[in-house]
Scaffold this active site. Structure first.
Site, PDB file in Angstrom:
ATOM      1  N   GLU A  92       0.826  -1.215   0.000  1.00  0.00           N
ATOM      2  CA  GLU A  92       0.000   0.000   0.000  1.00  0.00           C
ATOM      3  C   GLU A  92       0.853   1.254   0.000  1.00  0.00           C
ATOM      4  O   GLU A  92       1.926   1.282   0.583  1.00  0.00           O
ATOM      5  CB  GLU A  92      -0.791   0.071   1.304  1.00  0.00           C
ATOM      6  CG  GLU A  92      -1.838  -0.940   1.446  1.00  0.00           C
ATOM      7  CD  GLU A  92      -2.487  -0.820   2.815  1.00  0.00           C
ATOM      8  OE1 GLU A  92      -2.939  -1.841   3.309  1.00  0.00           O
ATOM      9  OE2 GLU A  92      -2.520   0.289   3.371  1.00  0.00           O
ATOM     10  N   CYS A 105       3.199   8.431   1.685  1.00  0.00           N
ATOM     11  CA  CYS A 105       3.635   7.479   2.717  1.00  0.00           C
ATOM     12  C   CYS A 105       3.973   6.160   2.030  1.00  0.00           C
ATOM     13  O   CYS A 105       3.107   5.552   1.394  1.00  0.00           O
ATOM     14  CB  CYS A 105       2.491   7.292   3.714  1.00  0.00           C
ATOM     15  SG  CYS A 105       2.831   6.064   4.983  1.00  0.00           S
ATOM     16  N   CYS A 116       4.010  -5.349  16.424  1.00  0.00           N
ATOM     17  CA  CYS A 116       3.390  -4.528  17.466  1.00  0.00           C
ATOM     18  C   CYS A 116       1.913  -4.932  17.582  1.00  0.00           C
ATOM     19  O   CYS A 116       1.266  -5.179  16.560  1.00  0.00           O
ATOM     20  CB  CYS A 116       3.522  -3.047  17.121  1.00  0.00           C
ATOM     21  SG  CYS A 116       5.238  -2.585  16.860  1.00  0.00           S
ATOM     22  N   CYS A 119      -1.001  -2.986  15.528  1.00  0.00           N
ATOM     23  CA  CYS A 119      -0.759  -2.594  14.133  1.00  0.00           C
ATOM     24  C   CYS A 119      -1.258  -3.625  13.137  1.00  0.00           C
ATOM     25  O   CYS A 119      -1.007  -4.818  13.292  1.00  0.00           O
ATOM     26  CB  CYS A 119       0.739  -2.365  13.935  1.00  0.00           C
ATOM     27  SG  CYS A 119       1.193  -2.033  12.235  1.00  0.00           S
ATOM     28  N   CYS A 341      -2.169   2.347   8.021  1.00  0.00           N
ATOM     29  CA  CYS A 341      -1.229   1.422   7.395  1.00  0.00           C
ATOM     30  C   CYS A 341      -1.704  -0.013   7.479  1.00  0.00           C
ATOM     31  O   CYS A 341      -2.101  -0.483   8.519  1.00  0.00           O
ATOM     32  CB  CYS A 341       0.111   1.495   8.103  1.00  0.00           C
ATOM     33  SG  CYS A 341       0.801   3.113   8.043  1.00  0.00           S
TER      34      CYS A 341
HETATM   35  N1  SAH Z   1       7.594   0.387  11.349  1.00  0.00           N
HETATM   36  C1  SAH Z   1       7.759   1.787  11.502  1.00  0.00           C
HETATM   37  C2  SAH Z   1       7.111   2.588  10.408  1.00  0.00           C
HETATM   38  C3  SAH Z   1       5.756   2.121   9.948  1.00  0.00           C
HETATM   39  S1  SAH Z   1       4.438   2.279  11.102  1.00  0.00           S
HETATM   40  C4  SAH Z   1       7.290   2.236  12.867  1.00  0.00           C
HETATM   41  O1  SAH Z   1       6.680   1.438  13.571  1.00  0.00           O
HETATM   42  O2  SAH Z   1       7.582   3.369  13.225  1.00  0.00           O
HETATM   43  C5  SAH Z   1       4.114   4.028  11.071  1.00  0.00           C
HETATM   44  C6  SAH Z   1       3.409   4.558  12.294  1.00  0.00           C
HETATM   45  O3  SAH Z   1       2.047   4.105  12.336  1.00  0.00           O
HETATM   46  C7  SAH Z   1       4.048   4.079  13.595  1.00  0.00           C
HETATM   47  O4  SAH Z   1       4.199   5.140  14.515  1.00  0.00           O
HETATM   48  C8  SAH Z   1       3.043   3.069  14.078  1.00  0.00           C
HETATM   49  O5  SAH Z   1       3.163   2.849  15.426  1.00  0.00           O
HETATM   50  C9  SAH Z   1       1.738   3.704  13.651  1.00  0.00           C
HETATM   51  N2  SAH Z   1       0.596   2.789  13.690  1.00  0.00           N
HETATM   52  C10 SAH Z   1       0.579   1.448  13.523  1.00  0.00           C
HETATM   53  N3  SAH Z   1      -0.668   0.959  13.687  1.00  0.00           N
HETATM   54  C11 SAH Z   1      -1.466   2.007  13.972  1.00  0.00           C
HETATM   55  C12 SAH Z   1      -2.858   2.143  14.249  1.00  0.00           C
HETATM   56  N4  SAH Z   1      -3.667   1.102  14.248  1.00  0.00           N
HETATM   57  N5  SAH Z   1      -3.326   3.383  14.523  1.00  0.00           N
HETATM   58  C13 SAH Z   1      -2.509   4.468  14.493  1.00  0.00           C
HETATM   59  N6  SAH Z   1      -1.190   4.401  14.220  1.00  0.00           N
HETATM   60  C14 SAH Z   1      -0.663   3.183  13.973  1.00  0.00           C
HETATM   61 FE1  SF4 Z   2       5.224  -2.169  14.563  1.00  0.00          FE
HETATM   62 FE2  SF4 Z   2       3.526  -1.917  12.541  1.00  0.00          FE
HETATM   63 FE3  SF4 Z   2       5.728  -0.379  12.596  1.00  0.00          FE
HETATM   64 FE4  SF4 Z   2       5.886  -3.023  12.114  1.00  0.00          FE
HETATM   65  S1  SF4 Z   2       4.872  -1.503  10.826  1.00  0.00           S
HETATM   66  S2  SF4 Z   2       7.164  -1.848  13.514  1.00  0.00           S
HETATM   67  S3  SF4 Z   2       4.285  -3.860  13.424  1.00  0.00           S
HETATM   68  S4  SF4 Z   2       4.028  -0.356  14.035  1.00  0.00           S
END
Ligand code: SAH
Ligand code: SF4
Length: 357
Positions: A92, A105, A116, A119, A341
């Site tokens: 995406e 993005c 995480c 996520c 995301c």
């Molecule tokens: N892996 C990297 C970059 C991609 S995620 C990272 O974790 O920083 C980009 C951002 O989106 C991160 O801050 C992540 O914590 C956040 N994110 C992930 N799932 C989310 C959700 N369900 N709602 C809001 N932000 C979210």
């Molecule tokens: Fe964590 Fe999602 Fe970022 Fe991967 S993409 S590091 S699972 S927040």
């Protein structure tokens, strides 16, 4: 074997390819201009190259390795793209309209191994890293989409915040940054680019030395190890002390501001005492840091979490402000089109599963 995307080559690598193939150096500059300034989609459109050279390029490379599968445009102008890679994996990309310009993005991996618990991307284990070309191609697909509208709009900002952990695909992401930053190419200013990491402390240190003036964001999401480990497994390998030591080293070396991202999860990390702990954690680096409070985007598979009520977000914000911490509450984009995301991709994959059953 799959042909490589020419978008994955830095100008130095492209120049070397020309020299190794008995061609003149200036030809590389011409091709670079066709790719990133005139933005053609086919080698045959590069009219100042010989037929022979076009054949050589076509034999060796593809230009764009992505196929557009879905495009959704939200009422606020956010556009979400689902692309298919040559191996049929899907990724995406999101375009956001900001007051300051068009911001894209990008995704860096197919899935994510960091896992995480809040996520959508982490639901699917990493299948593979994206190549530098596949990351550049996402920007080019979006730029072509706007080129076709002929309104002269340019992608001016890039956030590396899509699916994947960019520092787990470090070399390809660094090449991507060099390619889009090149002054004779897309020329996206380093200060207009932000890379977000879940906190790979060793790579944060390496990033401090890379010479690009790119912004760094760190997904902190919790003010102490207990909460952070419970929502981000990565905190076992890089607990807050190690992360902050890397942050200190980065700030010392670069003197550039770091953004801390903090998703507000109802009753998990959003209490006033958490805000106080966060303020204490950042008190010796107030000048060079700021906190971005992010509304949680509900993910149906993670129904243990919900969004913090507005009053709690404001209370949290006040505690940080009273402690002199720079802080903003992030505006949402494209909530009507699954812009968080990983959401469009996971929906599409569920649809496909359902139809193949
Ligand atoms: N892996 C990297 C970059 C991609 S995620 C990272 O974790 O920083 C980009 C951002 O989106 C991160 O801050 C992540 O914590 C956040 N994110 C992930 N799932 C989310 C959700 N369900 N709602 C809001 N932000 C979210
Ligand atoms: Fe964590 Fe999602 Fe970022 Fe991967 S993409 S590091 S699972 S927040």
């Amino acid at each position: 074997m799959e042909k490589q995307s020419i978008y994955g080559l830095t100008i130095e690598e492209l120049t070397n390819w020309f020299l190794e193939n008995g061609e003149k150096k200036f030809r590389a500059a011409q091709v670079w201009e066709w790719l990133y300034q005139k933005r053609v989609k086919d080698f045959s459109e590069m009219t100042n190259l010989s037929k022979n050279l076009i054949t050589k390029l076509t034999d060796q490379f593809v230009i764009n390795p992505l196929k557009q599968i879905v495009v959704q445009e939200a009422t606020d102008g956010t556009v979400k793209y689902l692309f298919e890679l040559p191996d049929k994996n899907m990724i995406e990309t999101v375009l956001m309209r900001q007051e300051y310009g068009l911001s894209v993005c990008v995704t860096t991996q197919v899935g994510c191994n960091i896992g995480c618990t809040f996520c959508a991307s982490g639901l699917l284990k990493k299948n593979r890293d994206l190549t530098a070309g596949e990351i550049v191609a996402q920007i080019m697909m979006v730029q072509h989409y706007f080129d076709e509208r002929q309104e002269g709009e340019r992608v001016s900002h890039v956030v590396v915040m899509g699916i994947g952990e960019p520092f787990d695909n470090y070399d390809n992401v660094m090449n991507f940054l060099h390619i889009i930053n090149d002054a004779k190419g897309l020329a996206i200013g380093a200060r207009h680019i932000t890379v977000s990491t879940s906190g790979l402390a060793n790579k944060i240190k390496e990033f401090a030395d890379n010479g690009l003036q790119v912004n760094l964001a760190i997904s902190l999401h919790a003010p102490n190890n207990e909460i952070r480990t419970s929502i981000m497994r990565i905190n076992r390998s890089f607990p807050i002390e190690k992360l902050m030591a890397a942050v200190d080293e980065y700030l010392e070396k670069t003197n550039r501001r770091i953004t801390f991202e903090y998703i507000m999860l109802n009753q998990v990390n959003d209490r006033p005492e958490h805000a106080q702990q966060l303020a204490d954690l950042l008190k010796d680096k107030k000048k060079l840091t700021y906190v971005n409070l992010i509304p949680y985007n509900p993910v149906s598979e993670h129904d243990q979490y919900s969004r913090s009520p507005k009053a709690d977000v404001l209370k949290f914000y006040d505690v940080l402000k009273k402690n002199g911490i720079n802080c903003v509450i992030r505006k949402e984009h494209g909530t009507d089109i699954d812009a968080a995301c990983g959401q469009l991709r996971s929906k599409q994959m569920k649809k496909e599963k359902a139809t193949t059953k």
